[in-house]
Design an enzyme around this catalytic site. Structure first.
Site, short mmCIF file in Angstrom:
data_model
loop_
_atom_site.label_atom_id
_atom_site.label_comp_id
_atom_site.label_asym_id
_atom_site.label_seq_id
_atom_site.Cartn_x
_atom_site.Cartn_y
_atom_site.Cartn_z
N VAL A 12 19.84 48.56 35.13
CA VAL A 12 21.69 48.71 34.25
C VAL A 12 21.01 49.84 33.54
O VAL A 12 21.74 50.46 33.97
CB VAL A 12 22.19 47.73 33.71
CG1 VAL A 12 23.41 47.69 32.72
CG2 VAL A 12 22.08 46.24 34.83
N ARG A 37 6.36 47.47 26.54
CA ARG A 37 6.38 47.71 28.10
C ARG A 37 6.38 49.15 28.16
O ARG A 37 5.65 49.52 28.73
CB ARG A 37 6.95 46.77 28.32
CG ARG A 37 6.01 46.71 29.80
CD ARG A 37 6.62 45.37 31.09
NE ARG A 37 7.72 45.04 30.85
CZ ARG A 37 7.83 44.24 31.28
NH1 ARG A 37 8.19 43.03 30.65
NH2 ARG A 37 9.81 44.70 30.72
N SER A 38 8.37 49.18 28.30
CA SER A 38 8.62 50.44 28.49
C SER A 38 8.67 51.69 27.52
O SER A 38 9.07 52.61 27.51
CB SER A 38 9.60 50.11 28.65
OG SER A 38 11.30 49.55 27.56
N ARG A 98 30.45 37.35 23.94
CA ARG A 98 31.15 37.58 24.83
C ARG A 98 32.26 36.98 24.58
O ARG A 98 33.66 36.92 24.75
CB ARG A 98 30.56 37.49 26.30
CG ARG A 98 30.19 38.12 27.11
CD ARG A 98 30.09 38.26 28.36
NE ARG A 98 29.35 39.20 29.42
CZ ARG A 98 28.07 38.94 30.02
NH1 ARG A 98 28.04 37.50 30.64
NH2 ARG A 98 27.90 39.95 30.98
N CYS A 128 29.69 40.27 35.09
CA CYS A 128 29.59 40.97 36.88
C CYS A 128 30.97 40.36 37.76
O CYS A 128 32.01 40.96 38.30
CB CYS A 128 28.60 41.03 37.38
SG CYS A 128 27.76 40.11 38.11
N LYS A 212 31.54 31.33 32.80
CA LYS A 212 32.23 32.54 32.71
C LYS A 212 32.67 32.40 33.39
O LYS A 212 34.02 33.54 32.57
CB LYS A 212 30.43 33.39 32.56
CG LYS A 212 29.24 33.55 31.78
CD LYS A 212 27.83 33.63 32.41
CE LYS A 212 26.54 33.22 31.53
NZ LYS A 212 25.73 34.34 32.40
N ARG A 233 24.14 32.06 45.40
CA ARG A 233 22.75 33.54 45.66
C ARG A 233 22.44 33.73 46.70
O ARG A 233 22.48 32.93 47.63
CB ARG A 233 21.58 33.19 44.77
CG ARG A 233 20.77 34.49 44.93
CD ARG A 233 21.63 35.47 43.96
NE ARG A 233 21.31 35.44 42.90
CZ ARG A 233 21.96 36.17 41.52
NH1 ARG A 233 22.49 37.07 41.83
NH2 ARG A 233 21.51 36.19 39.96
N HIS A 240 28.11 42.28 45.21
CA HIS A 240 28.63 41.11 45.27
C HIS A 240 30.06 41.14 46.04
O HIS A 240 30.55 41.96 46.32
CB HIS A 240 28.74 40.34 43.62
CG HIS A 240 27.72 39.76 43.03
ND1 HIS A 240 26.55 40.26 43.56
CD2 HIS A 240 27.59 39.70 41.47
CE1 HIS A 240 25.81 39.90 42.33
NE2 HIS A 240 26.64 39.67 41.15
#
Length: 336
Positions: A12, A37-38, A98, A128, A212, A233, A240
Site C-alpha cells: 500500500v 528493515r526498510s 475504525r 478494502c 468489519k 480468498r 477483489h
C-alpha cells in the site's frame, strides 16, 4: 504542503507513491518512514530520490500536514500521538481506529463530510471490501433505503500484502515444476484453491474480516442496514470481487439501479451479459473505479436486487481512498 507516508515499503505504501504522482497531488516535500528493515531504502518520486527514515518517537512530523499510515494496527496505535501532536492529519489504513467513536471512518463518495470532525486528528480508511461495496451501495441508497445486505467476497492475494502476492506466484511455479509448495502467508495452499477464511474467527462464527463489513458499513453509511458477509480468498493476484444481494424498502428495477451506477461517483457500469461483458479482476487491476455488472432482480426477494462488483483492493480499496480523503480536505480548506 508536507506529506508523509508511514510504511512506505509495503504494497500500500508503494501504491501511495504511484497514486500521489498520478493525481498530481500538491506536495512541496514528501517524507517516507518505515521500520528498521526498510529504513535507508530509496524510492523515486517525481524524479527525486527519497530515502526512507526510521519511524521514531521524535519531532520528525513537525510541519507535516498529512500523514498516510499503512504499517499495521500496532504501529498506528503506538505512533498516533507522535504523528499528530504537531497538527498533522493522520489518515490511517489499518483497523486500529475504525470503530472508535471519535475517529471518522470515511469513503468520500459516501460520507466525505465526516472527515471534518476529527477530534484526535485521525481519519480511518475502511476495510478494502467495505470501501468497494459501499461506493456501489450509495448509488442504490439514493433510490431507496437499503434494509439488508448479503455479500460473498472473492478476495485476491493482494489483500494479504506484497509477500502474499509473491507467494501465490511462487506456488504456481512450484506446482508446474513438481516441487514442494511453499505455504507461509495463508492457512493453506492458495494456488488452485479457495480458502473460506480471511482473518481470524470470532465467537459468533464469523471472521474479523466479515465483522468489519457488518460494522463499518453501518458507520460509513449511517444506516441501520445489517450486512451478512462470507469472505473468501481466491487465487487471483490483484483486485477483489464481490457478489452482493440487497433488499430495499421499495422495489427498484435493475434498469433504475444500472442508471444510478452510470450516474454515480467512483463507479462504472460494465454490464452486457449477452456479449459476455462483466467485471473481472484480471482486467481491472490498476483502475481507480469500482466496476459493476450482472445486475438483476433477486428471485428470492420481491424487493431485492443482486449484482457483481470488482475493484482494485490496493488502489481504491486502500491508497486511492485515503488520497481522495486528503483531496477533499484540501478542496474545502480544512487542511494545510
Amino acid at each position: 504542503m508536507r506529506v508523509a507516508i508511514v510504511g512506505a515499503s509495503g504494497a500500500v505504501g508503494q501504491e501511495f507513491l504511484r497514486v500521489l504522482e498520478e493525481r498530481d497531488f500538491p506536495i512541496d516535500e514528501l517524507l517516507l518512514f518505515g521500520s528498521q528493515r526498510s529504513a535507508g531504502t530509496k524510492y523515486t518520486f517525481r524524479g527525486k530520490e527519497i530515502e526512507v527514515k526510521l519511524l521514531q518517537h521524535n519531532d520528525d512530523f513537525k510541519g507535516v500536514d498529512i500523514a498516510f499510515t499503512s504499517a499495521g494496527g500496532g504501529t498506528s496505535k503506538e505512533f498516533a500521538e507522535t504523528i499528530t501532536k504537531h497538527g498533522a492529519v493522520m489518515i490511517d489504513n489499518s483497523s486500529a481506529f475504525r470503530m472508535d467513536e471519535d475517529v471518522p471512518l470515511v469513503v468520500p463518495e459516501c460520507n466525505a463530510e465526516d472527515a471534518l470532525d476529527r477530534p484526535r486528528g485521525i481519519i480511518a480508511n475502511p476495510n478494502c471490501t467495505t470501501i468497494m461495496m459501499v461506493v456501489v451501495l450509495q448509488c442504490l441508497e439514493r433510490l431507496s433505503h437499503i434494509r439488508r445486505i448479503h455479500v460473498a467476497s472473492y478476495q485476491a492475494a493482494s489483500g494479504a500484502g506484497a509477500a502474499a502476492m509473491a507467494e501465490l506466484e511462487q506456488q504456481y511455479r512450484e506446482l508446474l515444476e513438481d516441487k514442494p509448495v511453499t505455504v507461509n502467508k495463508f492457512a493453506y495452499q492458495l494456488a488452485y484453491n479457495v480458502i473460506p477464511q480471511i482473518d481470524v474467527f470470532t465467537d459468533n462464527g464469523y471472521t474479523k474480516e466479515e465483522m468489519k463489513m457488518f460494522n463499518e458499513t453501518k458507520k460509513i453509511m449511517h444506516t441501520d442496514a445489517a450486512c451478512s458477509a462470507m469472505c473468501v480468498r481466491v487465487p487471483s493476484l490483484r483486485s477483489h470481487s464481490e457478489a452482493v444481494w440487497v433488499e430495499t424498502e421499495k422495489p427498484v428495477s435493475p434498469e433504475e439501479f444500472a442508471q444510478a451506477v452510470k450516474d454515480g461517483e467512483g463507479v462504472q457500469l460494465l454490464d452486457d451479459p449477452a456479449n459476455k461483458v462483466y467485471p473481472m479482476p484480471l482486467f481491472l487491476a490498476g483502475k481507480d473505479d469500482v466496476y459493476v455488472g450482472r445486475i438483476r432482480k433477486d428471485l428470492a426477494n420481491e424487493n431485492g436486487l443482486t449484482f457483481w462488483l470488482v475493484g482494485d483492493q490496493i488502489k481504491k480499496g486502500a491508497a486511492l481512498n485515503a488520497v481522495q480523503i486528503a483531496e477533499y480536505l484540501i478542496k474545502v480548506g480544512n487542511i494545510g
